[in-house]
Structure formats: structure tokens, C-alpha cells
Design a protein around this motif. Structure first.
Motif, PDB file in Angstrom:
ATOM      1  N   MET A   1      10.160   7.915  -2.605  1.00  0.00           N
ATOM      2  CA  MET A   1       9.172   8.354  -3.518  1.00  0.00           C
ATOM      3  C   MET A   1       8.853   9.660  -3.734  1.00  0.00           C
ATOM      4  O   MET A   1       8.250  10.216  -2.943  1.00  0.00           O
ATOM      5  CB  MET A   1       7.926   7.420  -3.365  1.00  0.00           C
ATOM      6  CG  MET A   1       7.870   5.908  -3.691  1.00  0.00           C
ATOM      7  SD  MET A   1       6.344   5.101  -3.201  1.00  0.00           S
ATOM      8  CE  MET A   1       5.440   5.787  -4.632  1.00  0.00           C
TER       9      MET A   1
ATOM     10  N   ARG B   1       0.848  -1.432   0.132  1.00  0.00           N
ATOM     11  CA  ARG B   1       0.019   0.015  -0.039  1.00  0.00           C
ATOM     12  C   ARG B   1       0.926   1.424  -0.246  1.00  0.00           C
ATOM     13  O   ARG B   1       2.032   1.313   0.368  1.00  0.00           O
ATOM     14  CB  ARG B   1      -0.814  -0.063   1.304  1.00  0.00           C
ATOM     15  CG  ARG B   1      -1.950  -1.125   1.056  1.00  0.00           C
ATOM     16  CD  ARG B   1      -3.033  -1.261   2.067  1.00  0.00           C
ATOM     17  NE  ARG B   1      -2.523  -1.274   3.410  1.00  0.00           N
ATOM     18  CZ  ARG B   1      -3.337  -1.067   4.479  1.00  0.00           C
ATOM     19  NH1 ARG B   1      -4.707  -0.602   4.337  1.00  0.00           N
ATOM     20  NH2 ARG B   1      -2.831  -0.859   5.736  1.00  0.00           N
ATOM     21  N   HIS B   2       0.174   2.379  -0.691  1.00  0.00           N
ATOM     22  CA  HIS B   2       0.962   3.421  -0.550  1.00  0.00           C
ATOM     23  C   HIS B   2       0.236   4.595  -0.072  1.00  0.00           C
ATOM     24  O   HIS B   2      -1.153   4.550   0.104  1.00  0.00           O
ATOM     25  CB  HIS B   2       1.290   4.183  -2.046  1.00  0.00           C
ATOM     26  CG  HIS B   2       2.266   3.116  -2.765  1.00  0.00           C
ATOM     27  ND1 HIS B   2       3.705   3.123  -2.192  1.00  0.00           N
ATOM     28  CD2 HIS B   2       2.302   2.396  -3.755  1.00  0.00           C
ATOM     29  CE1 HIS B   2       4.346   2.401  -2.920  1.00  0.00           C
ATOM     30  NE2 HIS B   2       3.463   1.850  -4.042  1.00  0.00           N
ATOM     31  N   GLN B   3       0.473   5.763   0.514  1.00  0.00           N
ATOM     32  CA  GLN B   3      -0.154   6.921   1.075  1.00  0.00           C
ATOM     33  C   GLN B   3       0.403   8.221   0.411  1.00  0.00           C
ATOM     34  O   GLN B   3       1.413   8.496   0.945  1.00  0.00           O
ATOM     35  CB  GLN B   3      -0.080   6.829   2.381  1.00  0.00           C
ATOM     36  CG  GLN B   3      -0.911   7.920   3.267  1.00  0.00           C
ATOM     37  CD  GLN B   3      -0.791   7.685   4.692  1.00  0.00           C
ATOM     38  OE1 GLN B   3      -0.140   6.991   5.303  1.00  0.00           O
ATOM     39  NE2 GLN B   3      -1.900   8.008   5.270  1.00  0.00           N
TER      40      GLN B   3
ATOM     41  N   CYS C   1       5.404   9.995  -0.779  1.00  0.00           N
ATOM     42  CA  CYS C   1       4.574   8.988   0.047  1.00  0.00           C
ATOM     43  C   CYS C   1       4.952   8.768   1.389  1.00  0.00           C
ATOM     44  O   CYS C   1       6.032   8.850   1.824  1.00  0.00           O
ATOM     45  CB  CYS C   1       4.782   7.522  -0.690  1.00  0.00           C
ATOM     46  SG  CYS C   1       4.193   6.066  -0.081  1.00  0.00           S
TER      47      CYS C   1
ATOM     48  N   ILE D   1       4.892   6.265   3.441  1.00  0.00           N
ATOM     49  CA  ILE D   1       5.578   5.028   3.791  1.00  0.00           C
ATOM     50  C   ILE D   1       6.863   4.882   2.968  1.00  0.00           C
ATOM     51  O   ILE D   1       7.777   4.300   3.710  1.00  0.00           O
ATOM     52  CB  ILE D   1       4.502   3.990   3.184  1.00  0.00           C
ATOM     53  CG1 ILE D   1       3.032   4.229   3.301  1.00  0.00           C
ATOM     54  CG2 ILE D   1       4.924   2.497   3.772  1.00  0.00           C
ATOM     55  CD1 ILE D   1       2.671   4.233   4.918  1.00  0.00           C
ATOM     56  N   HIS D   2       7.076   5.320   1.963  1.00  0.00           N
ATOM     57  CA  HIS D   2       8.226   5.046   1.102  1.00  0.00           C
ATOM     58  C   HIS D   2       8.923   6.479   1.069  1.00  0.00           C
ATOM     59  O   HIS D   2       8.666   7.186  -0.040  1.00  0.00           O
ATOM     60  CB  HIS D   2       8.210   4.344  -0.158  1.00  0.00           C
ATOM     61  CG  HIS D   2       7.305   3.022   0.105  1.00  0.00           C
ATOM     62  ND1 HIS D   2       6.019   3.127  -0.132  1.00  0.00           N
ATOM     63  CD2 HIS D   2       7.793   1.931   0.721  1.00  0.00           C
ATOM     64  CE1 HIS D   2       5.521   1.815  -0.018  1.00  0.00           C
ATOM     65  NE2 HIS D   2       6.580   1.089   0.504  1.00  0.00           N
TER      66      HIS D   2
HETATM   67 CU   LIG Z   1       4.685   4.285  -1.164  1.00  0.00          CU
END
Ligand SMILES: [Cu+2]
Length: 221
Positions: free
Chosen positions: A136, A93-95, A130, A132-133
Motif C-alpha cells: 500500500m 485493520r490498517h496502520q 501501511c 500491515i500491507h
Molecule cells: Cu493496511
């Protein structure tokens, strides 16, 4: 042999030009970095010199994917008012969010394609991230003018079907050093003609967040 194949190529290019519909002027843009290397992912925007940006209907929709934990494409130019979907093609999943003044938003943690697109209703650069990452980072360039294009790996972009007239033309890149307005040039375009403009942009260093994030380390393009 070499001469004849080159002559053939020239003939084909001419045929291509003849076959193209004669609908307006073309502006061929070439962008390099300060060392003269072709620069990909630069956005070139032409704004009519008089009367401001013409009213144009935005595209029905555009897409910025997330693939392999990156934004694809990394730089996406759109006309102001365009809705953009952010489909997640990864199996995690991404946010996706942005804190940019031109568009602040956050999509809740998601897989697949969120039901609603984000409408970019104000011109400017929107930096995507993002939660989470950290590595990105993507860019949506929201143009007030419908006349824009993004350079390819060869540093070239073509703006087509421009009504004849005077234009202010500028170039932007995620690593551009200094204000975008300083890149402005002017062009006088005749009907059915082709003009060329080039830029040599001074860039900031390429500092990216590592794919294996180190706590406290953040960066940009
Ligand atoms: Cu992400």
C-alpha cells in the motif's frame, strides 16, 4: 452524416464554453511520459510569479480511503493546511503512516474512520504507507498554491479561475526522475483566456511491492 455530427459536437463545445462562468483564466495542462503516452496521476501546480502564493482557505476536509488494501485515490493533491481523513473501508485493520519530512505521522491500527484527521501543514510530497500491507503506497501532494489539478487517464488537467498574471507552473508525478523544479515553465495568463502547457516527464521504472509480500522486498510507485 459524419461531418454534421462533428459540427454538432463543435457547436455543443462552443455552447459549453459560453455557458461557463467567466471568472478567470484557464490553464489546460497535458502531461505525457518520455514515450509520449498520456500520464495519469501527475499534479500540475501554478504559482503566481509575483507576490508568492496567495492566501487561500484550505478545504474543510479531504479524504483518502483505503479500499481493497489500496489507497484511493493513489495520488491526492491538497492545499497546505488541509485536514485529511483516512477512512478504512476494508474489513481488516490498517496502520497508515508517513516518514516524509513534510509530514511524519502514524495512525494507530484502526478500523472505520479515525476520529481526528491529519492536518498537512507544510508543502511537499507526503508518501503514505501501511505497516500491515507493504504494497500500500499513496501520495499526498501538499501544494503551497491553491491553483493545482491532477491529470486523468488522458494525461490532461485543467486549472480554472486563475487571476490574470504571470505564473510559474510545474508538474510532478510519483515516478518523476529528477527534481520537480526542473519541470518549471512560465505562463502569462490574460483574463478569461485559456492557455495550454505541456510536459514530457522522464519517469523512473515502475517498481511496486508485490501484493503477496516477499520478506525484504520493498519498492515504490
Ligand atoms: Cu493496511
Amino acid at each position: 452524416m459524419r461531418a454534421s455530427s462533428s459540427a454538432t459536437r463543435v457547436a455543443l463545445v462552443c455552447l459549453g464554453l459560453l455557458a461557463a462562468p467567466a471568472r478567470g483564466a484557464q490553464l489546460a495542462a497535458g502531461v505525457t511520459d518520455q514515450d509520449g503516452n498520456p500520464l495519469a496521476d501527475a499534479v500540475v501546480v501554478a504559482v503566481p510569479a509575483e507576490g508568492g502564493a496567495p492566501h487561500a482557505a484550505p478545504s474543510a476536509r479531504e479524504i483518502v480511503d483505503q479500499i481493497g488494501e489500496e489507497f484511493v485515490p493513489r495520488v491526492k493533491p491538497i492545499l497546505v493546511g488541509t485536514p485529511v481523513f483516512f477512512p478504512n473501508k476494508d474489513n481488516i485493520r490498517h496502520q497508515v503512516y508517513s516518514f516524509s519530512p513534510a509530514k511524519r505521522f502514524e495512525l494507530p491500527l484502526y478500523a472505520g474512520t479515525p476520529a481526528k484527521p491529519v492536518v498537512f501543514d507544510k508543502p511537499g510530497v507526503v508518501v503514505l504507507g501501511c505497516n500491515i500491507h507493504d504494497w500500500m503506497i499513496g501520495y499526498i501532494y501538499v501544494s503551497e498554491s491553491p491553483y493545482f489539478a491532477k491529470t486523468g487517464a488522458d494525461g490532461k488537467a485543467v486549472l480554472a479561475d486563475l487571476p490574470p498574471g504571470g505564473y510559474r507552473v510545474r508538474a510532478w508525478h510519483p515516478r518523476l526522475q529528477g527534481p520537480e523544479s526542473a519541470t518549471q515553465q512560465t505562463a502569462e495568463l490574460g483574463g478569461n483566456g485559456r492557455s495550454e502547457l505541456s510536459w514530457k516527464l522522464v519517469l523512473k521504472p515502475d517498481i511496486r511491492v508485490r501484493r503477496a509480500p516477499v520478506p525484504g522486498m520493498r519498492g515504490h510507485y
